[in-house]
Design a protein around this motif. Structure first.
Motif, short mmCIF file in Angstrom:
data_model
loop_
_atom_site.label_atom_id
_atom_site.label_comp_id
_atom_site.label_asym_id
_atom_site.label_seq_id
_atom_site.Cartn_x
_atom_site.Cartn_y
_atom_site.Cartn_z
N LYS A 15 4.73 47.78 23.72
CA LYS A 15 5.96 48.22 24.40
C LYS A 15 6.78 47.23 24.97
O LYS A 15 8.00 47.35 24.99
N LEU A 16 6.41 46.15 25.37
CA LEU A 16 7.16 45.13 26.22
C LEU A 16 7.10 43.70 25.49
O LEU A 16 7.70 42.84 25.84
N LYS A 17 6.58 43.61 24.57
CA LYS A 17 6.26 42.29 23.48
C LYS A 17 6.17 41.19 24.43
O LYS A 17 6.97 40.23 24.27
N PRO A 18 5.30 40.86 25.12
CA PRO A 18 5.48 39.97 26.23
C PRO A 18 4.93 38.48 25.55
O PRO A 18 4.29 38.34 24.49
N SER A 19 5.52 37.31 25.87
CA SER A 19 5.19 36.05 25.58
C SER A 19 3.74 35.54 26.21
O SER A 19 3.69 34.48 25.80
N HIS A 20 3.71 35.89 27.41
CA HIS A 20 2.56 35.63 28.12
C HIS A 20 2.13 36.92 28.96
O HIS A 20 2.97 37.72 29.31
N MET A 21 0.82 37.12 29.00
CA MET A 21 0.18 38.24 29.90
C MET A 21 -1.32 37.74 30.07
O MET A 21 -2.07 37.49 29.40
N GLU A 37 -0.26 40.12 35.01
CA GLU A 37 1.03 38.97 35.14
C GLU A 37 1.77 39.10 33.85
O GLU A 37 0.65 38.99 32.87
N ILE A 38 2.86 39.15 33.77
CA ILE A 38 3.55 39.61 32.32
C ILE A 38 4.82 38.75 32.29
O ILE A 38 5.64 39.02 33.25
N LEU A 69 -3.04 49.39 40.57
CA LEU A 69 -2.25 48.53 39.62
C LEU A 69 -1.67 47.37 40.59
O LEU A 69 -0.67 47.88 41.15
N SER A 70 -1.73 46.35 40.32
CA SER A 70 -1.04 45.13 40.97
C SER A 70 -0.36 44.42 40.07
O SER A 70 -0.89 43.75 39.24
N ILE A 71 1.06 44.52 40.11
CA ILE A 71 1.81 43.61 39.12
C ILE A 71 2.01 42.40 40.01
O ILE A 71 3.13 42.21 40.75
N THR A 72 1.41 41.23 39.68
CA THR A 72 1.69 39.99 40.42
C THR A 72 2.57 39.25 39.95
O THR A 72 3.37 38.49 40.83
N LYS A 73 3.13 39.31 38.61
CA LYS A 73 4.47 38.66 38.30
C LYS A 73 4.71 39.62 37.19
O LYS A 73 4.17 39.91 36.17
N ALA A 74 6.17 39.59 37.15
CA ALA A 74 6.91 40.23 35.90
C ALA A 74 8.17 39.43 35.79
O ALA A 74 9.00 39.78 36.67
N ILE A 75 8.15 38.59 35.00
CA ILE A 75 9.10 37.46 34.87
C ILE A 75 9.75 37.12 33.43
O ILE A 75 9.17 37.72 32.45
N THR A 76 10.75 36.50 33.61
CA THR A 76 11.43 36.21 32.04
C THR A 76 10.68 34.95 31.45
O THR A 76 10.11 34.33 32.30
N PRO A 77 10.89 34.84 30.23
CA PRO A 77 10.52 33.16 29.90
C PRO A 77 11.01 32.14 30.44
O PRO A 77 10.34 31.09 30.63
#
Length: 91
Positions: A15-21, A37-38, A69-77
């Motif tokens: 769904k989010l096509k992450p470059s890092h996760m 971390e995404i 659920l802990s979202i520690t990072k949700a950042i852009t490339p």
């Protein structure tokens, strides 16, 4: 049996096509608690709250069985690259 780390990863990837996760099962293996971390281009132009909502929406089915659920990072490339440069400069 609870949700697995792989199920969380699969839902986010599709769904989010992450470059890092990075996903960590913080429940001790029962699948009730995860830290995420995404990095995703889909976060561009979005505020932090919107990014967290996007992660929660991507995990809507899984969240029915997840206790925490802990979202520690949700950042852009771009943000990810800046953080990596800072980490390398500090090392």
């Amino acid at each position: 049996m609870g949700i697995t780390k792989e199920q969380v990863a699969s839902a986010l990837a599709s769904k989010l096509k992450p470059s890092h996760m990075e996903i960590t099962d913080t429940s001790g293996g029962c699948g009730a608690s995860f830290s995420i971390e995404i990095v995703s281009e889909q976060f561009e132009g979005k505020r932090l709250l919107e990014r967290h909502r996007m992660v929660n929406a991507a995990l809507a089915e899984e969240l029915k069985q997840i206790h925490a659920l802990s979202i520690t990072k949700a950042i852009t490339p771009t943000q990810w690259g800046q953080q990596q440069q800072q980490a390398n400069a500090a090392a």
